[in-house]
Design an enzyme around this catalytic site. Structure first.
Site, short mmCIF file in Angstrom:
data_model
loop_
_atom_site.label_atom_id
_atom_site.label_comp_id
_atom_site.label_asym_id
_atom_site.label_seq_id
_atom_site.Cartn_x
_atom_site.Cartn_y
_atom_site.Cartn_z
CB THR A 133 36.61 41.56 39.78
OG1 THR A 133 36.61 42.58 40.77
CG2 THR A 133 35.23 40.91 39.80
CG ASP A 134 39.25 43.19 44.28
OD1 ASP A 134 38.39 43.62 43.50
OD2 ASP A 134 40.03 43.95 44.92
CD GLU A 135 34.39 45.59 41.99
OE1 GLU A 135 33.17 45.75 42.02
OE2 GLU A 135 35.16 46.33 41.35
CE1 TYR A 158 32.41 43.38 36.45
CE2 TYR A 158 33.11 44.19 38.60
CZ TYR A 158 33.42 43.64 37.37
OH TYR A 158 34.72 43.34 37.05
CE LYS A 162 34.49 39.10 35.85
NZ LYS A 162 34.94 38.89 34.43
P1 NAD Z 1 36.36 46.90 29.67
O1 NAD Z 1 34.93 47.23 29.96
O2 NAD Z 1 37.33 48.00 29.45
O3 NAD Z 1 36.44 45.95 28.38
C1 NAD Z 1 35.56 44.89 28.17
C2 NAD Z 1 35.67 44.45 26.71
O4 NAD Z 1 34.77 43.36 26.51
C3 NAD Z 1 35.28 45.54 25.70
O5 NAD Z 1 36.24 45.63 24.67
C4 NAD Z 1 33.94 45.07 25.16
O6 NAD Z 1 33.70 45.47 23.82
C5 NAD Z 1 34.08 43.56 25.28
N1 NAD Z 1 32.77 42.90 25.35
C6 NAD Z 1 31.72 43.25 26.14
N2 NAD Z 1 30.67 42.44 25.88
C7 NAD Z 1 31.09 41.54 24.95
C8 NAD Z 1 30.47 40.46 24.28
N3 NAD Z 1 29.20 40.11 24.53
N4 NAD Z 1 31.18 39.75 23.39
C9 NAD Z 1 32.48 40.09 23.13
N5 NAD Z 1 33.10 41.13 23.70
C10 NAD Z 1 32.42 41.85 24.60
O7 NAD Z 1 36.80 45.96 30.86
P2 NAD Z 1 38.23 45.86 31.59
O8 NAD Z 1 38.27 46.87 32.66
O9 NAD Z 1 39.30 45.78 30.58
O10 NAD Z 1 38.06 44.42 32.29
C11 NAD Z 1 38.41 43.24 31.59
C12 NAD Z 1 38.13 42.04 32.47
O11 NAD Z 1 38.87 42.16 33.68
C13 NAD Z 1 36.67 41.91 32.88
O12 NAD Z 1 36.34 40.53 32.87
C14 NAD Z 1 36.62 42.46 34.30
O13 NAD Z 1 35.61 41.86 35.05
C15 NAD Z 1 38.01 42.07 34.81
N6 NAD Z 1 38.58 42.95 35.84
C16 NAD Z 1 38.63 44.31 35.66
C17 NAD Z 1 39.22 45.11 36.64
C18 NAD Z 1 39.35 46.60 36.46
O14 NAD Z 1 39.82 47.29 37.38
N7 NAD Z 1 38.99 47.18 35.33
C19 NAD Z 1 39.76 44.52 37.80
C20 NAD Z 1 39.68 43.13 37.93
C21 NAD Z 1 39.11 42.35 36.94
P1 TYD Z 2 35.24 52.53 39.77
O1 TYD Z 2 36.41 53.10 39.04
O2 TYD Z 2 33.89 52.59 39.15
O3 TYD Z 2 35.63 51.02 40.13
P2 TYD Z 2 34.88 49.97 41.14
O4 TYD Z 2 33.53 50.45 41.41
O5 TYD Z 2 34.89 48.72 40.32
O6 TYD Z 2 35.76 49.88 42.35
O7 TYD Z 2 35.14 53.25 41.17
C1 TYD Z 2 36.25 53.27 42.08
C2 TYD Z 2 35.77 53.95 43.35
O8 TYD Z 2 35.51 55.33 43.06
C3 TYD Z 2 34.48 53.38 43.90
O9 TYD Z 2 34.55 53.41 45.33
C4 TYD Z 2 33.41 54.34 43.41
C5 TYD Z 2 34.15 55.66 43.37
N1 TYD Z 2 33.71 56.62 42.32
C6 TYD Z 2 33.42 57.95 42.66
O10 TYD Z 2 33.51 58.34 43.84
N2 TYD Z 2 33.05 58.80 41.67
C7 TYD Z 2 32.92 58.40 40.37
O11 TYD Z 2 32.53 59.23 39.50
C8 TYD Z 2 33.23 57.04 40.03
C9 TYD Z 2 33.11 56.55 38.61
C10 TYD Z 2 33.63 56.17 41.04
#
Ligand code: NAD
Ligand code: TYD
Length: 352
Positions: A133-135, A158, A162
């Site tokens: 992630t960019d975070e 988180y 990461k």
């Molecule tokens: P998500 O939470 O929707 O899915 C995570 C999946 O991992 C789930 O299916 C869960 O069951 C599985 N999981 C969790 N713990 C596990 C374990 N111990 N063993 C096996 N499986 C397990 O997450 P996402 O939003 O799809 O993100 C996927 C990846 O991309 C993550 O690594 C996250 O850090 C990264 N990422 C997410 C975003 C975003 O905006 N959602 C952005 C950048 C990077």
């Molecule tokens: P989120 O979707 O949780 O992603 P991330 O924290 O990984 O960026 O949140 C996106 C943005 O929205 C973040 O600045 C937090 C804000 N947010 C709210 O204002 N209300 C909410 O209920 C949630 C879940 C997030």
């Protein structure tokens, strides 16, 4: 090619698995997922009978299970997405994030190392791809962008977990010459996202006439990317990225939270025939998230220039498609809301 995708029942993983299964007939795609609250097999029910696909229920924190899995299947590649992914949950349970995101990643690295480096195989043909992630880069002020050389400065449990996993992946490359590649992506949005994240939460709350909780003053900025564009970037990096390299992926699409929530309200009013302005009345400013990062923004020129990837959709197209998807998938939403999606594995897989 036999490829292990981890976390393929999650939001981004489901799009990655679908893409790989549909694009590459000759690959064998194994989807390993523990099916936590975030894992939903209904999100990939369309490809579950494909001949080049197999689902495996299992936990990446279980080292002996992971070692056996690699030994049995002799994977050629790993695309690692499994993680705990929600910042708010990391604030209430940091240890779970350390276990899954750090220890789970080390287990996978060790299994790949034992399989590939002991075999004396040509490791340049193998690939361990870690999705991040960019975070990890911390928080920006009003100006500037994260590049691949921005120093790490994670600030939530988180992002710290990461960042730690990114470092350990790089350490395995430098120390053991494990063939790795990493990407760091901005916030994703689109179909099948669990409604704890901002965009699906707002859409579903409007559908149910519930309040829309905006943290603080809603002035935090995120760079939003259409999830299928991320899945395509992952495909491109897996196949063409240089070993040991990192690629940033972003949408070049920054929104302040409050502006984004208002946009969602307005589109929802148009789609549902609500009087104009009705949904905005649901907006409620609530206590800010602890340590809330102000702004994330990605410079994705490296992946554009070196691998030719660019986002395919404008945000206006993507957000409209996302809203229409949630409006037309009431069954998926109902199962997520009632928890019924968690019975899918027992119903569909236990008798096979
Ligand atoms: P998500 O939470 O929707 O899915 C995570 C999946 O991992 C789930 O299916 C869960 O069951 C599985 N999981 C969790 N713990 C596990 C374990 N111990 N063993 C096996 N499986 C397990 O997450 P996402 O939003 O799809 O993100 C996927 C990846 O991309 C993550 O690594 C996250 O850090 C990264 N990422 C997410 C975003 C975003 O905006 N959602 C952005 C950048 C990077
Ligand atoms: P989120 O979707 O949780 O992603 P991330 O924290 O990984 O960026 O949140 C996106 C943005 O929205 C973040 O600045 C937090 C804000 N947010 C709210 O204002 N209300 C909410 O209920 C949630 C879940 C997030």
């Amino acid at each position: 090619m036999k490829i292990l995708v981890t976390g393929g029942a999650g939001f981004i993983g489901s799009h990655v698995v679908r893409r790989l299964v549909n694009q590459y007939d000759s690959y064998e795609i194994h989807n390993l997922d523990a099916l936590t609250y975030a894992g939903n097999l209904e999100s990939i029910s369309d490809i579950e009978s494909a001949p080049n696909y197999k689902f495996i229920k299992g936990d990446i924190t279980d080292a002996s299970f992971i070692n056996d899995l690699f030994e049995t299947n002799k994977y050629d590649g790993v695309i690692h997405l499994a993680a705990e992914s929600h910042v708010d949950r990391s604030i209430s349970d940091p240890l779970l994030f350390v276990k899954t995101n750090i220890l789970g990643t080390v287990n996978l690295l060790n299994a790949a190392r034992m399989l590939w480096l002991n075999e004396g195989a040509d490791v340049t043909k193998k690939r361990f791809y870690h999705i991040s992630t960019d975070e990890v880069y911390g928080s920006l002020g009003a100006e500037g962008y994260f590049t691949e050389s921005t120093s790490y400065d994670p600030r939530s449990p988180y992002s710290a977990s990461k960042a730690s996993s990114d470092h350990i992946v790089r350490a395995y490359h430098h120390t053991y010459h494990l063939p790795v590649v990493i990407s760091n992506c901005s916030n994703n949005y689109g179909p099948y996202q669990f409604p704890e994240k901002l965009i699906p939460l707002m859409i579903m709350n409007i559908m149910n006439g519930k309040q829309l909780p905006v943290y603080g003053k809603g002035l935090n900025v995120r760079d939003w990317l259409w999830v299928e564009d991320h899945a395509r970037a992952i495909d491109v990096i897996f196949h063409k990225g240089d070993l040991g390299e990192t690629y940033n992926i972003g949408g070049n699409n920054e929104w302040r939270n409050i502006d984004l929530v208002e946009l969602i309200c307005d589109i929802m009013d148009q789609r549902t025939g609500n009087p104009s302005g009705a949904s905005r009345k649901l907006i409620t400013f609530v206590k800010d998230r602890a340590g809330h990062d102000l702004r994330y923004a990605i410079d994705s020129s490296k992946i554009k220039n070196e691998l030719g990837w660019t986002p395919s959709l404008t945000f206006e197209e993507g957000i409209a498609k996302t809203i229409d998807w949630y409006l037309s998938h009431k069954e998926w939403i109902k199962h997520v809301t009632t928890g019924e999606y968690q019975n899918y594995y027992e119903q569909q897989y236990m008798n096979r």
